[in-house]
Write an enzyme that holds these catalytic residues in place. Structure first.
Site, PDB file in Angstrom:
ATOM      1  N   ARG A  12      38.364  32.496  83.022  1.00  0.00           N
ATOM      2  CA  ARG A  12      39.091  31.237  83.051  1.00  0.00           C
ATOM      3  C   ARG A  12      40.140  31.287  84.153  1.00  0.00           C
ATOM      4  O   ARG A  12      40.784  32.324  84.375  1.00  0.00           O
ATOM      5  CB  ARG A  12      39.799  30.970  81.709  1.00  0.00           C
ATOM      6  CG  ARG A  12      38.899  30.424  80.603  1.00  0.00           C
ATOM      7  CD  ARG A  12      38.390  29.037  80.928  1.00  0.00           C
ATOM      8  NE  ARG A  12      37.661  28.425  79.824  1.00  0.00           N
ATOM      9  CZ  ARG A  12      36.367  28.587  79.605  1.00  0.00           C
ATOM     10  NH1 ARG A  12      35.652  29.349  80.397  1.00  0.00           N
ATOM     11  NH2 ARG A  12      35.780  27.969  78.586  1.00  0.00           N
ATOM     12  N   HIS A  61      32.827  27.066  88.632  1.00  0.00           N
ATOM     13  CA  HIS A  61      32.684  27.247  87.184  1.00  0.00           C
ATOM     14  C   HIS A  61      31.239  26.996  86.732  1.00  0.00           C
ATOM     15  O   HIS A  61      30.975  26.279  85.766  1.00  0.00           O
ATOM     16  CB  HIS A  61      33.634  26.308  86.433  1.00  0.00           C
ATOM     17  CG  HIS A  61      34.016  26.824  85.083  1.00  0.00           C
ATOM     18  ND1 HIS A  61      35.234  26.570  84.508  1.00  0.00           N
ATOM     19  CD2 HIS A  61      33.343  27.596  84.189  1.00  0.00           C
ATOM     20  CE1 HIS A  61      35.302  27.129  83.317  1.00  0.00           C
ATOM     21  NE2 HIS A  61      34.154  27.773  83.104  1.00  0.00           N
ATOM     22  N   GLU A  78      40.052  22.744  88.776  1.00  0.00           N
ATOM     23  CA  GLU A  78      38.624  22.789  89.089  1.00  0.00           C
ATOM     24  C   GLU A  78      38.076  21.388  89.357  1.00  0.00           C
ATOM     25  O   GLU A  78      38.271  20.487  88.525  1.00  0.00           O
ATOM     26  CB  GLU A  78      37.866  23.441  87.926  1.00  0.00           C
ATOM     27  CG  GLU A  78      38.236  24.909  87.774  1.00  0.00           C
ATOM     28  CD  GLU A  78      37.563  25.576  86.596  1.00  0.00           C
ATOM     29  OE1 GLU A  78      37.595  26.814  86.526  1.00  0.00           O
ATOM     30  OE2 GLU A  78      37.004  24.862  85.735  1.00  0.00           O
TER      31      GLU A  78
END
Length: 345
Positions: free
Chosen positions: A246, A294, A275
């Site tokens: 994360r 991600h 993100e």
């Protein structure tokens, strides 16, 4: 809504069709797919009658006002459970849920293989300087192959932070490349860590001995910014840093400084504080950084596994069966009592 029909609400974000198919076939379950573009007020009104809230585990995919906070829970009197779309639960205040008697469940393990594969992909790409090679082949001339010389993984030491479902898979994959694997996980003893293919190490030992560090722990108050300037400074000169965990666990500014100074040789990053990161993000300008958006757990197989696992866990929970992946299991007796109550409360 009647007691015999429990509403599961999710937003109209991408999810494998198995989720809707399984819930659509379950008796006593009413699935509502809410347009997230309808805004906060409309969707909060929908959540007021929901029994289950299926929510993305990625912060930037859910407006802050629709993330699970104590304030939101005050508007959701019938809510029994929040279910996330992955192993993480960054969009959920677990303590607030526990105080409200709301269960939090995740889908830990469903995307473990995909994320572990991606971590090894980043390790290989950074170690073999694939990103720099690709850039120079497209934009540069007059260089030799030896200018792009990388390193084998054979005989190197991989340090894994967090040896859960994903970290354990990564340990096995690294061993296949002939790497020694160390693990820092204060919640596991040496025997469990050994059974998962690694050697137990302290934080200081892992930083000092690892040629590559791969992060696989959740983002919590304990792990936020655990990789700061001091941690990078304690790593081996020339080591690599990789994270598929994360954003927020590693300090991006401090990592940039360690790379520019030459103390670290490269990084592979799938997760970011924001993100996707802005194009002008300093880390994106470095040739020894392999960036991805991600996507470690975003494969067809992993997304199908997550959706299926989430739907099956919801159906079994509504039938009164104890969910296997609870984040706050202490509230389960209270949730079960509310499930069995003649009227929702």
């Amino acid at each position: 809504m009647t007691h015999s029909s429990r509403k599961v609400l999710r937003f109209d974000q991408w999810i494998d069709r198995s989720f809707d198919r399984i819930l659509g076939a379950a008796p006593g379950v009413a699935l509502e797919v809410a347009p997230i573009a309808d805004g906060v007020a409309s969707n909060r009104a929908r959540l007021a009658s929901a029994t289950i809230y299926q929510i993305s585990s990625v912060r930037d995919e859910v407006p802050p006002a629709l993330q699970v906070t104590a304030e939101l829970l005050g508007h959701c009197p019938q809510l029994l459970c929040v279910s996330t779309t992955g192993a993480g639960y960054d969009t959920v205040d677990v303590q607030a849920c526990s105080r409200a008697g709301v269960l939090v469940v995740n889908q830990a393990g469903a995307n473990a293989n995909s994320v572990a594969e991606h971590a090894l992909c980043l390790i290989l790409a950074v170690s073999r300087r694939i990103g720099e090679c690709a850039w120079r082949m497209r934009h540069d001339t007059g260089y030799a192959r030896e200018d792009l010389m990388g390193h084998e993984l054979l005989g190197k030491t991989l340090g894994i932070v967090g040896l859960g479902n994903i970290g354990g898979r990564a340990a096995g994959m690294a061993a296949a490349f002939g790497m020694r694997v160390l693990a820092y996980d204060p919640y596991l003893d040496a025997d469990v860590i050994s059974a998962r293919g690694a050697e137990k190490a302290t934080w200081a030992q892992l930083l000092a001995a690892s040629d590559v560090i791969s992060v696989h722990c959740p983002l919590t108050a304990e792990t936020r910014n655990m990789f700061d300037a001091a941690a990078y400074g304690a790593m081996k000169p020339g080591a690599l840093f990789v994270s598929t965990a994360r954003g927020g666990i590693h300090d991006e500014d401090a990592l940039h400084a360690a790379l520019v100074a030459g103390h670290l040789a490269g990084a592979g990053l799938d997760v970011w504080a924001v993100e996707p990161p802005e194009h002008a993000h300093p880390l994106l300008a470095l040739h020894n950084v392999i960036p991805t958006y991600h996507i470690a757990g975003v494969t067809h197989e992993a997304r199908r596994n997550v959706a299926t696992m989430a739907a099956e866990q919801i159906v079994s929970m509504l039938a009164g069966q104890r969910p296997p992946r609870m984040i706050n299991p202490q509230v389960w007796p209270r949730v079960l009592e509310r499930l069995n109550s003649p009227e929702p409360r």
